[in-house]
Design a protein around this motif. Structure first.
Motif, PDB file in Angstrom:
ATOM      1  N   SER A   1       0.855  -1.180   0.000  1.00 29.51           N
ATOM      2  CA  SER A   1       0.000   0.000   0.000  1.00 29.51           C
ATOM      3  C   SER A   1       0.890   1.228   0.000  1.00 29.51           C
ATOM      4  O   SER A   1       1.861   1.303   0.747  1.00 29.51           O
ATOM      5  CB  SER A   1      -0.953   0.010   1.199  1.00 29.51           C
ATOM      6  N   ILE A   2       0.592   2.124  -0.900  1.00 31.26           N
ATOM      7  CA  ILE A   2       1.425   3.323  -1.011  1.00 31.26           C
ATOM      8  C   ILE A   2       0.589   4.575  -0.816  1.00 31.26           C
ATOM      9  O   ILE A   2      -0.627   4.556  -0.989  1.00 31.26           O
ATOM     10  CB  ILE A   2       2.134   3.418  -2.384  1.00 31.26           C
ATOM     11  N   VAL A   3       1.267   5.604  -0.404  1.00 31.73           N
ATOM     12  CA  VAL A   3       0.638   6.910  -0.312  1.00 31.73           C
ATOM     13  C   VAL A   3       1.428   7.819  -1.241  1.00 31.73           C
ATOM     14  O   VAL A   3       2.652   7.913  -1.134  1.00 31.73           O
ATOM     15  CB  VAL A   3       0.702   7.464   1.130  1.00 31.73           C
ATOM     16  N   GLU A   4       0.707   8.433  -2.184  1.00 35.43           N
ATOM     17  CA  GLU A   4       1.423   9.249  -3.170  1.00 35.43           C
ATOM     18  C   GLU A   4       1.608  10.674  -2.695  1.00 35.43           C
ATOM     19  O   GLU A   4       0.820  11.181  -1.911  1.00 35.43           O
ATOM     20  CB  GLU A   4       0.639   9.254  -4.490  1.00 35.43           C
ATOM     21  N   THR A   5       2.657  11.274  -3.175  1.00 35.23           N
ATOM     22  CA  THR A   5       2.878  12.684  -2.818  1.00 35.23           C
ATOM     23  C   THR A   5       1.933  13.539  -3.626  1.00 35.23           C
ATOM     24  O   THR A   5       1.547  13.196  -4.724  1.00 35.23           O
ATOM     25  CB  THR A   5       4.293  13.130  -3.162  1.00 35.23           C
TER      26      THR A   5
END
Lengths: 106, 406
Positions: B173-177
């Motif tokens: 799971s990623i959180v984008e800038t």
């Protein structure tokens, strides 16, 4: 059937009332555990369904209606119906079933 | 509960005691430290449970108390094993099964990515594969921290990456800038220019020298608010100093849309006839159990896959799939001109919603319709109030220029 504690078989009360009184005073003063000093059984009842007897001397009678156990405090008699012995070890036993009466016979 | 399990594993017997002094027998047995339980009376006989070891020790006390012992039930693992002692192949099969399960679950079978709105999933999966995270690859030796760091280094848009390996499943799971504008420096000088053509409606200036007024027509690229301020202006000249111009300029723009709405169209009317092809997917190979071409001339295909799992955390590399063909009959349907007009309006509204930047206001919409053969040609001219100001950095060349921080 444990044989611990201060009092031995031959030291039964009768002529030793003074010893008994003294030991009781000592136990109370120092708050010593009585079941250890006097080798007394501990009888624990869970409702009227199950009773455990710790530190008993022997089993005298077992039937589905009557269980008799000998202890240092005298003979204990359990009366009821459908009685079974849930656990039996050398130190404790448990009586389960429909228990009606607990009687101390001295 | 654990006592029962323990007794089961060790094996115990249920014994019927018959004789005269049963209580005495129980006493003797207990005195020998044999544990008995479930002592009960039935039909004149006394039953009790004792471990196998205990039973052997009980024979002497039974003799001493004049009781007869008879085994009525044998329960426990040792007895079961004894019953199956001839079935060696079964034991072998069981070992093989356990071994296979352990082996298969030491691989990854499913890799999922979540939280990516801007980045594309295949790109992320590809990078993960390079780093050793992909279906069919082994789980051991994967350093999750390192992989997360590699991902963040490889994709500058990732603010935070979390890789969780649970069972045979890997979840990233990623959180984008949030995309930053290129222009960050608040002290660097810049102009405010128009991003699009339009008619100036409103200017709200924080810094800089405005060059336009409401009512002016501007084109994309025109300077609206200048970052160059002139000081001490007189006949001999002036001194320029440069600021970071900042202003919100709203202008009126026109958008034009022209498109066709057909009056005759086709809808799919499903007959209800279905044909299913199904099979198993094993290690990404499709094995059809039933395969035949579709018997229908017009049909919709729906493919479904159901994965086999060994629990929610342990997907296996196998699934069974169904291809469902549903037949339909193309039915021509007609719209009236009125319906087509309404549809045209809806299309314009949704396009505006998609295309206009946030904060814009639609001032007016003019629709015109023209019937051409079997089609309604819809034209719409939409007047919109939109913010068109944009900052553009000033390239300072002149060595006489000073920069002053706001």
């Amino acid at each position: 059937m444990a044989r611990r504690g201060v009092r031995r078989e031959r030291d039964k009360p009768g002529g030793n009332k003074q010893v008994e009184r003294l030991s009781r005073q000592l136990v109370e003063m120092f708050e010593l555990p009585r079941e250890v000093v006097f080798n007394l059984p501990i009888i624990q009842a869970l409702g009227a369904e199950e009773i455990s007897v710790t530190n008993y001397k022997g089993l005298v009678e077992y039937t589905a209606e009557c269980v008799r156990v000998n202890t240092a405090a005298g003979l204990v008699r359990f009366e009821g119906s459908s009685l079974i012995l849930r656990h039996v070890t050398s130190e404790s036993l448990s009586v389960a079933g429909r228990i009606a009466k607990i009687e101390f016979i001295t | 509960m654990f006592l029962r399990l323990y007794n089961f594993l060790r094996g115990y017997v249920t014994v019927a005691v018959s004789g005269f002094a049963v209580a005495r027998f129980i006493n003797l047995a207990a005195h020998k430290n044999i544990y008995l339980w479930n002592v009960r009376e039935k039909d004149g006989r006394t039953f009790l449970c004792v471990s196998v070891k205990g039973f052997r020790l009980m024979r002497q006390p039974a003799k001493k108390s004049g009781c007869k012992l008879k085994i009525v039930k044998k329960t426990g693992l040792p007895f079961i094993l004894y019953r199956y002692r001839k079935r060696k192949v079964l034991a072998l099969g069981l070992l093989l099964f356990i071994g296979l399960m352990v082996y298969l679950t030491s691989f990854l079978w499913l890799v999922t990515v979540s939280g990516n709105n801007l980045l594309e999933t295949p790109a992320l999966l590809g990078k993960l594969r390079e780093l050793g995270v992909a279906a069919g690859l082994t789980k051991s030796g994967l350093n999750v921290r390192e992989i997360e760091e590699e991902l963040m280094a490889g994709f500058p848009n990732i603010a935070f990456a979390n890789l969780r390996v649970k069972g045979t499943r890997a979840q990233l799971s990623i959180v984008e800038t949030i995309q930053r504008k290129d222009f960050v420096d608040k002290s660097a000088p810049c102009d405010v220019v128009a991003a699009k053509d339009g008619l100036i409606h409103e200017i709200a200036t924080d810094a800089g020298r405005p060059l336009v007024r409401p009512g002016d027509v501007v084109q994309a690229g025109d300077v609206l608010v200048s970052g160059e301020l002139k000081a001490g202006a007189d006949d001999t000249g002036y001194q320029s100093y440069f600021v970071h111009a900042s202003s919100k300029v709203t202008a009126k723009l026109f958008y034009e849309y022209v498109f066709d709405v057909p009056l005759t169209y086709i809808i799919k009317s499903f007959t209800g006839n279905v044909k299913r092809n199904y099979g198993i997917i094993l290690f990404n190979q499709k094995i059809y159990l039933e395969k035949s071409p579709s018997p229908f001339t017009n049909y919709d295909v729906k493919a479904e896959e159901n994965r086999f799992n060994f629990g929610p955390d342990y997907p296996l590399p196998a699934a069974y799939f169904t291809d469902t063909f549903r037949e339909f009959i193309p039915v021509t349907a007609h719209r009236t001109v009125e319906e087509a007009e309404i549809m045209g309006q809806t299309i314009v509204a949704s396009r505006l919603l998609r295309e206009l930047p946030p904060g814009s206001e639609v001032v007016s919409t003019e629709m015109s319709y023209e019937r051409k053969d079997d089609v309604l040609v819809v034209s719409a001219v939409v007047a919109v109030l939109e913010v068109i100001s944009e900052q553009r950095p000033l390239k300072t060349v002149n060595n006489e220029q000073l920069t002053i921080n706001n």
